[in-house]
Design a protein around this motif. Sequence first.
Motif, PDB file in Angstrom:
ATOM      1  N   LEU A 110       0.847  -1.195   0.000  1.00  0.00           N
ATOM      2  CA  LEU A 110       0.000   0.000   0.000  1.00  0.00           C
ATOM      3  C   LEU A 110       0.881   1.244   0.000  1.00  0.00           C
ATOM      4  O   LEU A 110       1.975   1.241   0.552  1.00  0.00           O
ATOM      5  N   LYS A 111       0.350   2.303  -0.605  1.00  0.00           N
ATOM      6  CA  LYS A 111       1.000   3.604  -0.580  1.00  0.00           C
ATOM      7  C   LYS A 111      -0.058   4.602  -0.129  1.00  0.00           C
ATOM      8  O   LYS A 111      -1.148   4.640  -0.693  1.00  0.00           O
ATOM      9  N   THR A 112       0.263   5.374   0.891  1.00  0.00           N
ATOM     10  CA  THR A 112      -0.711   6.318   1.436  1.00  0.00           C
ATOM     11  C   THR A 112      -0.152   7.733   1.418  1.00  0.00           C
ATOM     12  O   THR A 112       0.991   7.971   1.820  1.00  0.00           O
ATOM     13  N   TYR A 113      -0.978   8.636   0.929  1.00  0.00           N
ATOM     14  CA  TYR A 113      -0.637  10.047   0.801  1.00  0.00           C
ATOM     15  C   TYR A 113      -1.383  10.796   1.892  1.00  0.00           C
ATOM     16  O   TYR A 113      -2.617  10.772   1.921  1.00  0.00           O
ATOM     17  N   ASN A 132      -3.463   0.913  -3.836  1.00  0.00           N
ATOM     18  CA  ASN A 132      -2.814  -0.401  -3.895  1.00  0.00           C
ATOM     19  C   ASN A 132      -1.641  -0.311  -4.859  1.00  0.00           C
ATOM     20  O   ASN A 132      -1.369   0.748  -5.439  1.00  0.00           O
ATOM     21  N   GLU A 133      -0.945  -1.419  -5.052  1.00  0.00           N
ATOM     22  CA  GLU A 133       0.265  -1.384  -5.885  1.00  0.00           C
ATOM     23  C   GLU A 133      -0.033  -1.156  -7.357  1.00  0.00           C
ATOM     24  O   GLU A 133       0.868  -0.866  -8.138  1.00  0.00           O
ATOM     25  N   ARG A 134      -1.297  -1.247  -7.759  1.00  0.00           N
ATOM     26  CA  ARG A 134      -1.687  -0.948  -9.143  1.00  0.00           C
ATOM     27  C   ARG A 134      -2.078   0.524  -9.300  1.00  0.00           C
ATOM     28  O   ARG A 134      -2.519   0.945 -10.372  1.00  0.00           O
ATOM     29  N   GLY A 135      -1.961   1.301  -8.203  1.00  0.00           N
ATOM     30  CA  GLY A 135      -2.282   2.720  -8.259  1.00  0.00           C
ATOM     31  C   GLY A 135      -3.769   3.008  -8.131  1.00  0.00           C
ATOM     32  O   GLY A 135      -4.202   4.138  -8.341  1.00  0.00           O
ATOM     33  N   GLU A 136      -4.564   1.992  -7.770  1.00  0.00           N
ATOM     34  CA  GLU A 136      -6.010   2.193  -7.584  1.00  0.00           C
ATOM     35  C   GLU A 136      -6.264   2.693  -6.168  1.00  0.00           C
ATOM     36  O   GLU A 136      -5.706   2.148  -5.206  1.00  0.00           O
TER      37      GLU A 136
END
Length: 149
Positions: A110-113, A132-136
């Motif tokens: 996960l990537k959180t801004y 998620n890792e697909r940028g969704e």
Amino acid sequence: MAENLLHHPITSYETIINLIPQKEPFVFVDTLYEYTDLTGVTGFTVPDKNVMMDGDVLSESGLIEHMAQSMSLHRGYQGSLSGQSKPKTGFIGVIKTVEIFGLPKSGEVLKTYVEILHEILNVTSVSARTENERGEVIATSEMKTVTVE
């Protein structure tokens, strides 16, 4: 937009643990990708086993905790820059909105801004967006966190 003050992502488990007040088994961040005074980008690889897993999926509560800890990691890094030896403790005061569009499975990254919207005394209003890792986009939230001295 402010410049990222990190020269490279912080991925060391020991460093991350020293920047947040949470400890195992309640750690929901493992990377700090970017940092500015008002924004941050964090990461978390969903583990196989965790107190907030529902089978092989991170629960809604786990996802919300990840977003809150993303703010905590931003704060902890900010504190370390100003010479604090240990992170301040905080908690979620109010969850204004939360929308969850999907739950990540174990192994997903996960990537959180996070973005600080405003701050009054020890109350910080923050927004978070998790991808998620697909940028969704899988979740968004706006919450107020309270820092305890």
